[in-house]
Design a protein around this motif. Structure first.
Motif, PDB file in Angstrom:
ATOM      1  N   ARG A   5       0.855  -1.184   0.000  1.00 53.50           N
ATOM      2  CA  ARG A   5       0.000   0.000   0.000  1.00 53.50           C
ATOM      3  C   ARG A   5       0.888   1.229   0.000  1.00 53.50           C
ATOM      4  O   ARG A   5       1.894   1.280   0.693  1.00 53.50           O
ATOM      5  CB  ARG A   5      -0.892   0.040   1.235  1.00 53.50           C
ATOM      6  N   SER A   6       0.492   2.245  -0.736  1.00 58.18           N
ATOM      7  CA  SER A   6       1.263   3.478  -0.815  1.00 58.18           C
ATOM      8  C   SER A   6       0.884   4.399   0.335  1.00 58.18           C
ATOM      9  O   SER A   6      -0.294   4.608   0.619  1.00 58.18           O
ATOM     10  CB  SER A   6       0.994   4.183  -2.146  1.00 58.18           C
ATOM     11  N   ASN A   7       1.907   4.961   1.006  1.00 56.50           N
ATOM     12  CA  ASN A   7       1.659   5.957   2.049  1.00 56.50           C
ATOM     13  C   ASN A   7       1.444   7.343   1.444  1.00 56.50           C
ATOM     14  O   ASN A   7       0.813   8.187   2.053  1.00 56.50           O
ATOM     15  CB  ASN A   7       2.817   6.009   3.041  1.00 56.50           C
ATOM     16  N   LEU A   8       1.989   7.568   0.235  1.00 53.99           N
ATOM     17  CA  LEU A   8       1.848   8.859  -0.422  1.00 53.99           C
ATOM     18  C   LEU A   8       0.504   8.977  -1.144  1.00 53.99           C
ATOM     19  O   LEU A   8      -0.130  10.018  -1.124  1.00 53.99           O
ATOM     20  CB  LEU A   8       2.988   9.068  -1.418  1.00 53.99           C
ATOM     21  N   PRO A  10      -2.980   7.320  -0.873  1.00 47.56           N
ATOM     22  CA  PRO A  10      -3.896   6.379  -0.231  1.00 47.56           C
ATOM     23  C   PRO A  10      -4.882   5.833  -1.265  1.00 47.56           C
ATOM     24  O   PRO A  10      -5.412   6.562  -2.078  1.00 47.56           O
ATOM     25  CB  PRO A  10      -4.619   7.206   0.824  1.00 47.56           C
ATOM     26  N   GLY A  11      -5.095   4.549  -1.234  1.00 43.65           N
ATOM     27  CA  GLY A  11      -5.970   3.908  -2.204  1.00 43.65           C
ATOM     28  C   GLY A  11      -5.202   3.181  -3.287  1.00 43.65           C
ATOM     29  O   GLY A  11      -5.787   2.454  -4.082  1.00 43.65           O
ATOM     30  N   SER A  12      -3.883   3.368  -3.339  1.00 46.50           N
ATOM     31  CA  SER A  12      -3.056   2.684  -4.329  1.00 46.50           C
ATOM     32  C   SER A  12      -2.525   1.389  -3.722  1.00 46.50           C
ATOM     33  O   SER A  12      -1.887   1.392  -2.675  1.00 46.50           O
ATOM     34  CB  SER A  12      -1.895   3.585  -4.744  1.00 46.50           C
ATOM     35  N   ILE A  13      -2.799   0.272  -4.394  1.00 44.74           N
ATOM     36  CA  ILE A  13      -2.400  -1.050  -3.889  1.00 44.74           C
ATOM     37  C   ILE A  13      -1.734  -1.825  -5.017  1.00 44.74           C
ATOM     38  O   ILE A  13      -2.196  -1.787  -6.157  1.00 44.74           O
ATOM     39  CB  ILE A  13      -3.620  -1.836  -3.366  1.00 44.74           C
ATOM     40  N   VAL A  14      -0.656  -2.517  -4.700  1.00 45.56           N
ATOM     41  CA  VAL A  14       0.015  -3.405  -5.645  1.00 45.56           C
ATOM     42  C   VAL A  14       0.003  -4.802  -5.048  1.00 45.56           C
ATOM     43  O   VAL A  14       0.323  -4.999  -3.883  1.00 45.56           O
ATOM     44  CB  VAL A  14       1.472  -2.968  -5.904  1.00 45.56           C
ATOM     45  N   VAL A  15      -0.390  -5.776  -5.863  1.00 46.34           N
ATOM     46  CA  VAL A  15      -0.397  -7.175  -5.433  1.00 46.34           C
ATOM     47  C   VAL A  15       0.536  -7.944  -6.371  1.00 46.34           C
ATOM     48  O   VAL A  15       0.435  -7.830  -7.591  1.00 46.34           O
ATOM     49  CB  VAL A  15      -1.825  -7.765  -5.481  1.00 46.34           C
ATOM     50  N   TYR A  16       1.451  -8.724  -5.773  1.00 45.82           N
ATOM     51  CA  TYR A  16       2.422  -9.493  -6.542  1.00 45.82           C
ATOM     52  C   TYR A  16       2.300 -10.960  -6.141  1.00 45.82           C
ATOM     53  O   TYR A  16       2.310 -11.286  -4.962  1.00 45.82           O
ATOM     54  CB  TYR A  16       3.847  -8.995  -6.263  1.00 45.82           C
ATOM     55  N   ALA A  17       2.187 -11.814  -7.144  1.00 40.92           N
ATOM     56  CA  ALA A  17       2.109 -13.255  -6.877  1.00 40.92           C
ATOM     57  C   ALA A  17       2.886 -13.984  -7.977  1.00 40.92           C
ATOM     58  O   ALA A  17       2.516 -13.920  -9.153  1.00 40.92           O
ATOM     59  CB  ALA A  17       0.658 -13.724  -6.850  1.00 40.92           C
ATOM     60  N   GLY A  18       3.964 -14.655  -7.593  1.00 41.40           N
ATOM     61  CA  GLY A  18       4.770 -15.406  -8.565  1.00 41.40           C
ATOM     62  C   GLY A  18       5.440 -14.468  -9.553  1.00 41.40           C
ATOM     63  O   GLY A  18       6.282 -13.658  -9.192  1.00 41.40           O
ATOM     64  N   SER A  19       5.061 -14.549 -10.817  1.00 41.05           N
ATOM     65  CA  SER A  19       5.664 -13.696 -11.844  1.00 41.05           C
ATOM     66  C   SER A  19       4.683 -12.647 -12.381  1.00 41.05           C
ATOM     67  O   SER A  19       4.962 -12.008 -13.381  1.00 41.05           O
ATOM     68  CB  SER A  19       6.164 -14.565 -13.001  1.00 41.05           C
ATOM     69  N   SER A  20       3.567 -12.476 -11.735  1.00 44.54           N
ATOM     70  CA  SER A  20       2.599 -11.465 -12.204  1.00 44.54           C
ATOM     71  C   SER A  20       2.255 -10.496 -11.069  1.00 44.54           C
ATOM     72  O   SER A  20       2.357 -10.831  -9.897  1.00 44.54           O
ATOM     73  CB  SER A  20       1.338 -12.140 -12.733  1.00 44.54           C
ATOM     74  N   PHE A  21       1.850  -9.317 -11.457  1.00 44.16           N
ATOM     75  CA  PHE A  21       1.460  -8.315 -10.464  1.00 44.16           C
ATOM     76  C   PHE A  21       0.286  -7.503 -11.020  1.00 44.16           C
ATOM     77  O   PHE A  21      -0.008  -7.520 -12.214  1.00 44.16           O
ATOM     78  CB  PHE A  21       2.625  -7.389 -10.107  1.00 44.16           C
ATOM     79  N   LEU A  30      -5.840  12.621  -4.604  1.00 46.01           N
ATOM     80  CA  LEU A  30      -5.175  13.558  -3.708  1.00 46.01           C
ATOM     81  C   LEU A  30      -4.051  12.851  -2.965  1.00 46.01           C
ATOM     82  O   LEU A  30      -4.243  11.759  -2.431  1.00 46.01           O
ATOM     83  CB  LEU A  30      -6.169  14.132  -2.702  1.00 46.01           C
ATOM     84  N   LYS A  31      -2.900  13.501  -2.933  1.00 47.62           N
ATOM     85  CA  LYS A  31      -1.783  12.934  -2.193  1.00 47.62           C
ATOM     86  C   LYS A  31      -2.055  13.007  -0.696  1.00 47.62           C
ATOM     87  O   LYS A  31      -2.848  13.819  -0.228  1.00 47.62           O
ATOM     88  CB  LYS A  31      -0.490  13.702  -2.488  1.00 47.62           C
ATOM     89  N   ASN A  32      -1.374  12.155   0.048  1.00 45.27           N
ATOM     90  CA  ASN A  32      -1.484  12.149   1.504  1.00 45.27           C
ATOM     91  C   ASN A  32      -0.473  13.149   2.059  1.00 45.27           C
ATOM     92  O   ASN A  32       0.562  12.803   2.568  1.00 45.27           O
ATOM     93  CB  ASN A  32      -1.219  10.750   2.054  1.00 45.27           C
TER      94      ASN A  32
END
Length: 84
Positions: A5-8, A10-21, A30-32
């Motif tokens: 999750r991004s602290n800068l 909010p609401g931005s999420i990245v999920v990584y599993a194996g070789s895909s994301f 709006l930035k935090n």
């Protein structure tokens, strides 16, 4: 599986599993950051009327400062007609 999750942003999420994301953003764009509203405008000085060459104010006062007479009472007018 890794999730970030991004602290800068909010609401931005990245999920990584194996070789895909996958990136997902859900928010208002709006930035935090610390909210700092702009300062209010400067306070105006006291108003003074413009002066003419003699140093007198140039504004014009009303012709008369007296109040107009009150309107006649409609009930009193009706009584006078009945007396005639």
């Amino acid at each position: 599986v890794v999730g970030l999750r991004s602290n800068l942003w909010p609401g931005s999420i990245v999920v990584y599993a194996g070789s895909s994301f996958s990136n997902v953003y859900i928010g208002h764009g709006l930035k935090n950051e610390r909210l700092l509203p702009p300062p209010p405008p400067a306070v105006c000085g006291e108003w003074s009327a413009p002066l003419d060459e003699e140093g007198q104010p140039t504004y014009v006062l009303a012709e008369s400062t007296e109040l107009p007479p009150p309107p006649p009472d409609p009930e009193a007018e009706g009584d006078e007609e009945e007396d005639e």
